[in-house]
Design an enzyme around this catalytic site. Sequence first.
Site, PDB file in Angstrom:
ATOM      1  CB  SER A   1      -0.863   0.141   1.187  1.00  0.00           C
ATOM      2  OG  SER A   1      -0.168  -0.021   2.399  1.00  0.00           O
TER       3      SER A   1
ATOM      4  CG  ASP B   1      -4.706   4.617   7.311  1.00  0.00           C
ATOM      5  OD1 ASP B   1      -3.482   4.537   7.490  1.00  0.00           O
ATOM      6  OD2 ASP B   1      -5.021   4.371   6.172  1.00  0.00           O
TER       7      ASP B   1
ATOM      8  CG  HIS C   1      -1.352   3.639   4.704  1.00  0.00           C
ATOM      9  ND1 HIS C   1      -2.577   3.025   5.353  1.00  0.00           N
ATOM     10  CD2 HIS C   1      -0.911   2.828   4.161  1.00  0.00           C
ATOM     11  CE1 HIS C   1      -2.724   2.018   4.904  1.00  0.00           C
ATOM     12  NE2 HIS C   1      -1.494   1.438   4.075  1.00  0.00           N
TER      13      HIS C   1
END
Length: 354
Positions: free
Chosen positions: A48, A322, A325
Amino acid sequence: MMMNSYKILFCPFYCFLVLLLSGQTGMQAEARHLNHHLLTKLFAFGDSYADTGNTRKGEGGSWIEPYGITFPGKPAGRWSDGRVLTDYIAKYLRLKSPIPYRLRKKMASHIKYGMNFAFGGTGVFNTSSSYPNMTIQIDFLEQLIKQKVYTASDLSNSVTLVAVSGNDYNFYLATNGSIQDFPSFITSVVNQITTNLIRIQKLGVKKIIVDGLQPLGCLPQTTVSSSFQQCNSTFNNLVLFHNDLLNQSVTKLNQENNNSIQILDLYDSFMSVLNDSLTHNIQNSLKPCCFGVSSDYNCGSVVSNEKKYELCDKPKSAFFWDGFHPTQAGWHAVYSKLKATNVLHRLLWAEGFV
């Protein structure tokens, strides 16, 4: 990293890039010339921290509000409120951010800029994510080469990003892996990263950047236990062990391949920003901008049309978006910090570029 798997995935365990230092104007111009005329593509593998839209819509996570609120203004598959690591590397290289592999047929005209094979939630080994691990991601590129989508010249004039942000370690812990055996598992992960780097080189890529692990112990999912006040030193020490092994491995590979691999030191760059956040206009260094109202919920959680998350007023003032990240502002601060390391300059000018 898939949001509904937060308790299992650690998308982000245990620089950038660079214009030359001021005063070296002539070399700056030459570097830009190289970028414009020789570097034509960027390929990305990983999770991610690099994914720009490979995970599927309808599965939550990066495709739900408020993800993408800063850029492009709506959810677009990035695990942030805006741009991520891949976007900033592309910016430095003066290339468009490579299209996600999942969209290669819908956006065929963009294939010429390279391709992003990274999937949020994945690792070098299998994790709880159903998406392809890095070995399979590299298989995808190999298939495209066999199909003549990319030529030997394309690969030779490209840069590849290898992003490994810790999902393997989180999955190890979630499946009752012991702390005593952790160093051995870290060794196996670094060995697999090394195998991947060698394989990418054999495909014809001459320039590779691989990220070192960021300070896992400073991620909000970890610091929540201290009300976002302090990092976990145990996790960070394990990260340092990973990064030390990676440095040793890359040093050895570079002795054999003319310094064709450079490491992005995310650990030091993250810590530098977190320890001096006000310099980068970051007001909240450890507290995430978007988080669930309780441990049962995550950023973006909605139940019966009721939001189960809180969102800060100014994402530009937060380092973390979050539980795992960075915000776009966080990534930009890291990017700015890493410019001074000249790591990409060293990559471009290493012997054997052409």
